[in-house]
Write a protein that holds these residues in place. Structure first.
Motif, mmCIF file in Angstrom:
data_model
loop_
_atom_site.group_PDB
_atom_site.id
_atom_site.type_symbol
_atom_site.label_atom_id
_atom_site.label_comp_id
_atom_site.label_asym_id
_atom_site.label_seq_id
_atom_site.Cartn_x
_atom_site.Cartn_y
_atom_site.Cartn_z
ATOM 1 N N GLU A 17 0.794 -1.249 0.134
ATOM 2 C CA GLU A 17 -0.123 0.069 0.350
ATOM 3 C C GLU A 17 0.946 1.285 0.185
ATOM 4 O OE1 GLU A 17 -3.530 -0.529 -0.477
ATOM 5 O OE2 GLU A 17 -3.081 -2.334 -0.269
ATOM 6 N N SER A 18 0.534 2.628 -1.054
ATOM 7 C CA SER A 18 1.069 3.666 -0.506
ATOM 8 C C SER A 18 1.516 4.206 0.808
ATOM 9 C CB SER A 18 0.682 4.856 -1.294
ATOM 10 O OG SER A 18 -0.790 4.976 -0.277
ATOM 11 N N GLY A 66 6.658 6.743 -10.315
ATOM 12 C CA GLY A 66 7.636 6.697 -8.927
ATOM 13 C C GLY A 66 9.102 6.905 -9.178
ATOM 14 N N ASP A 87 4.043 9.685 -8.089
ATOM 15 C CA ASP A 87 4.158 8.506 -7.331
ATOM 16 C C ASP A 87 2.931 8.423 -6.366
ATOM 17 O OD1 ASP A 87 6.634 7.544 -5.701
ATOM 18 O OD2 ASP A 87 4.999 6.987 -4.500
ATOM 19 N N PHE A 88 2.751 7.111 -5.844
ATOM 20 C CA PHE A 88 1.731 7.091 -5.129
ATOM 21 C C PHE A 88 1.429 7.616 -3.810
ATOM 22 C CE2 PHE A 88 0.894 2.280 -3.763
ATOM 23 C CZ PHE A 88 2.281 2.613 -3.477
ATOM 24 N N ASP A 108 -1.384 5.977 -9.367
ATOM 25 C CA ASP A 108 -0.618 4.659 -9.696
ATOM 26 C C ASP A 108 0.018 4.647 -10.643
ATOM 27 O OD1 ASP A 108 -1.549 2.327 -8.286
ATOM 28 O OD2 ASP A 108 -0.910 1.435 -10.488
ATOM 29 N N ASP A 111 -1.595 3.180 -13.516
ATOM 30 C CA ASP A 111 -2.991 4.250 -13.826
ATOM 31 C C ASP A 111 -3.411 5.023 -15.229
ATOM 32 O OD1 ASP A 111 -5.669 5.687 -14.552
ATOM 33 O OD2 ASP A 111 -5.442 7.241 -12.697
ATOM 34 N N LEU A 132 6.058 -3.784 -6.429
ATOM 35 C CA LEU A 132 5.098 -4.269 -7.410
ATOM 36 C C LEU A 132 4.839 -5.887 -7.647
ATOM 37 C CD1 LEU A 132 4.532 -1.816 -10.310
ATOM 38 C CD2 LEU A 132 4.768 -0.960 -8.088
ATOM 39 N N GLN A 136 0.577 -6.196 -11.189
ATOM 40 C CA GLN A 136 0.931 -4.707 -11.320
ATOM 41 C C GLN A 136 2.133 -3.993 -12.175
ATOM 42 O OE1 GLN A 136 1.626 -4.010 -6.893
ATOM 43 N NE2 GLN A 136 -0.082 -2.081 -7.338
#
Ligand SMILES: C[S@@+](CC[C@H](N)C(=O)[O-])C[C@H]1O[C@@H](n2cnc3c(N)ncnc32)[C@H](O)[C@@H]1O
Length: 223
Positions: A17-18, A66, A87-88, A108, A111, A132, A136
């Motif tokens: 998770e972010s 990222g 970046d998330f 993301d 996305d 990931l 992902q």
């Protein structure tokens, strides 16, 4: 790993998770050799990378997918390169320098709505794919090919001794979020199937540290 084992391993993976990428992640003492994300430390670690990126790719517009706290973006910005990042992790923007903070979009890597197709002639994605799940990674590869009009420059950690194309492993001793170290050929295959060709000449120039962690792809026009 055979295909059944691959399928089971892929289905068992859980995304990181972010919230995992908080300020402690980027600046904490857990990092080996003080390898943190301060601009000065990154300037030292990056060494000639920013000028090499400019020289090798001669980009007009760069997207760092990222990007973390944007140190590479800052170093490219200093060289006059037009660079944006995605970046998330909210902490990425918070830790970024004022010069590049507003160039970072929180979102993301997979996305498809994050930025327009073909808007960048270089998409950079460094030290992200190992964080990931395989699903992902697949979505990120598709997105990188969508976002670039020409080059993709990736660095990631690969499986050190894969026995088959499908093998992937983890590297929790280095970083607890290193959940997917693919066979290098598998990652290259994903890009080739999206319409890219390998650029071993540019890969050799970018891999000046001889770590074997670089991929450079060129999108084939019309594919
Ligand atoms: C090890 S850091 C690398 C940062 C930078 N690219 C570099 O080379 O220094 C991994 C980064 O990937 C980001 N990241 C991981 N999963 C992501 C996702 N699904 N979407 C966007 N960013 C992600 C994290 O927030 C973190 O900033």
């Amino acid at each position: 790993m055979n295909i059944t084992e691959f399928e089971q391993a892929v289905l068992a993976q859980k995304p990181v998770e972010s919230e995992h990428y908080d300020p402690e992640y980027f600046t904490g003492d857990w990092r080996a050799e003080g390898n943190n994300y301060s601009l000065e430390k990154r300037r030292e670690i990056e060494a000639k990378n920013p000028s090499l990126i400019k020289e090798v790719f001669q980009p007009r517009r760069v997207l760092d997918l990222g990007c973390g706290p944007g140190a590479l973006m800052h170093l490219l910005w200093e060289l006059g390169v037009d660079v944006e990042g995605v970046d998330f992790a909210e902490s990425s923007r918070a830790l970024a320098t004022p010069e590049v903070r507003d160039r970072i979009t929180v979102g993301d890597v997979g996305d498809p709505a994050i930025k327009p197709a073909g808007a960048y002639d270089l998409v950079v994605c460094r030290e992200v794919l190992e964080h990931l799940t395989v699903f992902q990674v697949k979505r990120a590869v598709v997105n990188m090919v969508r976002l670039t009009s020409r080059f993709i420059y990736v660095t990631t950690r690969f499986h050190p001794s894969p026995a088959s194309l499908l093998d992937f492993t983890t590297q929790f001793d280095v970083d607890p979020s290193h959940i997917t170290l693919l066979n290098k050929d598998m990652l290259r295959l994903m890009f080739v199937l999206e319409g890219c060709r390998s650029r071993p000449d540019l890969e050799a120039r970018m891999d000046w540290g001889h770590k074997g962690r670089v991929l450079v792809l060129e999108k084939i026009a019309g594919r």
